[in-house]
Write an enzyme that holds these catalytic residues in place. Sequence first.
Site, PDB file in Angstrom:
ATOM      1  N   GLU A   1       0.742  -1.030   0.009  1.00  0.00           N
ATOM      2  CA  GLU A   1       0.140   0.015  -0.157  1.00  0.00           C
ATOM      3  C   GLU A   1       1.043   1.229   0.091  1.00  0.00           C
ATOM      4  O   GLU A   1       2.166   1.243   0.766  1.00  0.00           O
ATOM      5  CB  GLU A   1      -0.621  -0.015   1.334  1.00  0.00           C
TER       6      GLU A   1
ATOM      7  N   ASN B   1      -6.898   6.438  -1.485  1.00  0.00           N
ATOM      8  CA  ASN B   1      -5.800   5.459  -1.121  1.00  0.00           C
ATOM      9  C   ASN B   1      -5.974   4.275  -2.209  1.00  0.00           C
ATOM     10  O   ASN B   1      -7.072   3.413  -2.148  1.00  0.00           O
ATOM     11  CB  ASN B   1      -5.961   5.082   0.266  1.00  0.00           C
TER      12      ASN B   1
ATOM     13  N   LYS C   1      -9.397   2.219  -1.757  1.00  0.00           N
ATOM     14  CA  LYS C   1      -9.684   1.574  -0.277  1.00  0.00           C
ATOM     15  C   LYS C   1     -10.837   1.914   0.262  1.00  0.00           C
ATOM     16  O   LYS C   1     -11.194   3.244   0.520  1.00  0.00           O
ATOM     17  CB  LYS C   1      -8.282   2.018   0.466  1.00  0.00           C
TER      18      LYS C   1
ATOM     19  N   GLU D   1      -5.933   8.497   8.016  1.00  0.00           N
ATOM     20  CA  GLU D   1      -6.327   8.242   6.855  1.00  0.00           C
ATOM     21  C   GLU D   1      -7.980   8.738   6.583  1.00  0.00           C
ATOM     22  O   GLU D   1      -8.309   9.237   5.340  1.00  0.00           O
ATOM     23  CB  GLU D   1      -6.511   6.791   6.578  1.00  0.00           C
TER      24      GLU D   1
ATOM     25  N   CYS E   1      -4.619  -3.009   2.731  1.00  0.00           N
ATOM     26  CA  CYS E   1      -4.555  -2.946   4.314  1.00  0.00           C
ATOM     27  C   CYS E   1      -5.614  -3.323   5.320  1.00  0.00           C
ATOM     28  O   CYS E   1      -5.824  -4.288   5.632  1.00  0.00           O
ATOM     29  CB  CYS E   1      -3.866  -1.487   4.331  1.00  0.00           C
TER      30      CYS E   1
ATOM     31  N   ASN F   1       0.435  -1.073   5.226  1.00  0.00           N
ATOM     32  CA  ASN F   1       1.408  -0.379   6.098  1.00  0.00           C
ATOM     33  C   ASN F   1       0.724  -0.464   7.375  1.00  0.00           C
ATOM     34  O   ASN F   1      -0.068   0.273   7.855  1.00  0.00           O
ATOM     35  CB  ASN F   1       1.561   1.227   5.776  1.00  0.00           C
TER      36      ASN F   1
HETATM   37  N1  ING Z   1      -2.990   0.198   8.719  1.00  0.00           N
HETATM   38  C1  ING Z   1      -3.564  -0.518   9.949  1.00  0.00           C
HETATM   39  C2  ING Z   1      -4.076  -1.836   9.250  1.00  0.00           C
HETATM   40  O1  ING Z   1      -5.343  -2.159   9.403  1.00  0.00           O
HETATM   41  C3  ING Z   1      -4.564  -0.792  11.935  1.00  0.00           C
HETATM   42  C4  ING Z   1      -4.209   0.132  10.834  1.00  0.00           C
HETATM   43  C5  ING Z   1      -3.180  -1.075  12.731  1.00  0.00           C
HETATM   44  C6  ING Z   1      -5.715  -1.396  12.550  1.00  0.00           C
HETATM   45  C7  ING Z   1      -3.259  -1.934  13.714  1.00  0.00           C
HETATM   46  C8  ING Z   1      -5.817  -2.289  13.442  1.00  0.00           C
HETATM   47  C9  ING Z   1      -4.666  -2.492  14.221  1.00  0.00           C
HETATM   48  O2  ING Z   1      -3.209  -2.887   9.151  1.00  0.00           O
HETATM   49  C10 ING Z   1      -3.575   0.738   7.567  1.00  0.00           C
HETATM   50  N2  ING Z   1      -2.838   1.631   6.811  1.00  0.00           N
HETATM   51  O3  ING Z   1      -4.840   0.166   7.394  1.00  0.00           O
END
Ligand code: ING
Length: 310
Positions: free
Chosen positions: A47, A107, A124, A143, A169, A194
């Site tokens: 991503e 995104n 996204k 985001e 993601c 990411n």
């Molecule tokens: N990043 C993370 C993901 O869903 C996240 C956000 C991190 C959600 C940890 C829940 C726990 O992998 C992105 N860019 O969506």
Amino acid sequence: MSRIVTVGAAQMGAIQRADSRAAVVKRMIELMRQAAAHGCDVVVYPELTLTTFFPRWFMENQDEIDTFFEREMPSNETAPLFNEAARLGIGFSFGYAELTPEGRHFNTSLIVDKTGRQVGKYRKIHLPGHREPEPWRAFQHLEKRYFEVGDLSWGVWNAFGGLAGMMICNDRRWPESYRVMGLQGVEMIFVGYNTPRHNPPAPDHDRLSEFHNQLVLQAGAYQNGTWVVGVGKCGVEEGCEMIGATSIVAPTGEIIGQSLTQEDELVIARCDLDLTKSYKATTFNFDLHREPDQYRRIVEQKGVIRPSAD
Ligand code: ING
């Protein structure tokens, strides 16, 4: 009969704010060349591959925010990637921040096949994080502020001898993302991510970051009889660690290839698309076993099916 697609999952290490797109594209081309040298049909990148993960900062100036976006694709900076892919005869998929001519921000990810044809685009849908700055966080996750919710469904397209689709993601944490493509017969899903190791609203989840990543990729693959290629942008970007755990998951739910570093690393696997067939024909034969009428009834009633009195 086998329909083998040799996949190169091109994990990217950290990209710092000062790193130019040209420098990133150079790294991407190096991974693409490695993939071609190993006979890959397609190379899959993370991503928002072209820049650091900029939603970690609160920015108010739209011109500054827009410096992280691409107004055209291919752009001057990414043209060398498209040209090299055409020279090598390899397909690819990568994510980037899209600024449309109408001024909309998404995104986005795309798939380009071995002939250089843009097969599909996805924007996204599941945008995690928050819209307003939250100073209590060690870093932001804006985001919801910088992107609109995607307006393209999870499509499935003819590519690489089968049916391919994409998600991005956070989409991978939601079963609907896989199922919408599963209902279209998808055989291979590309998903870049990411993922910061630290999740400020739930720090107790941090120790499970890689486990949750692989759990959702494996579940999505098995429950929809599809290959899933999960590719991380990882390492420490501007002080924020993001997980790697790039994984190639078979329709069996088994991880058959996995990254070992937090750097640029190519994970290669020979994926037989015909391995999807036995799952789609038996356990996850949607026509035979799914009960969409029941699901609708339950959702309409906003309740659960109550066990009969007796
Ligand atoms: N990043 C993370 C993901 O869903 C996240 C956000 C991190 C959600 C940890 C829940 C726990 O992998 C992105 N860019 O969506």
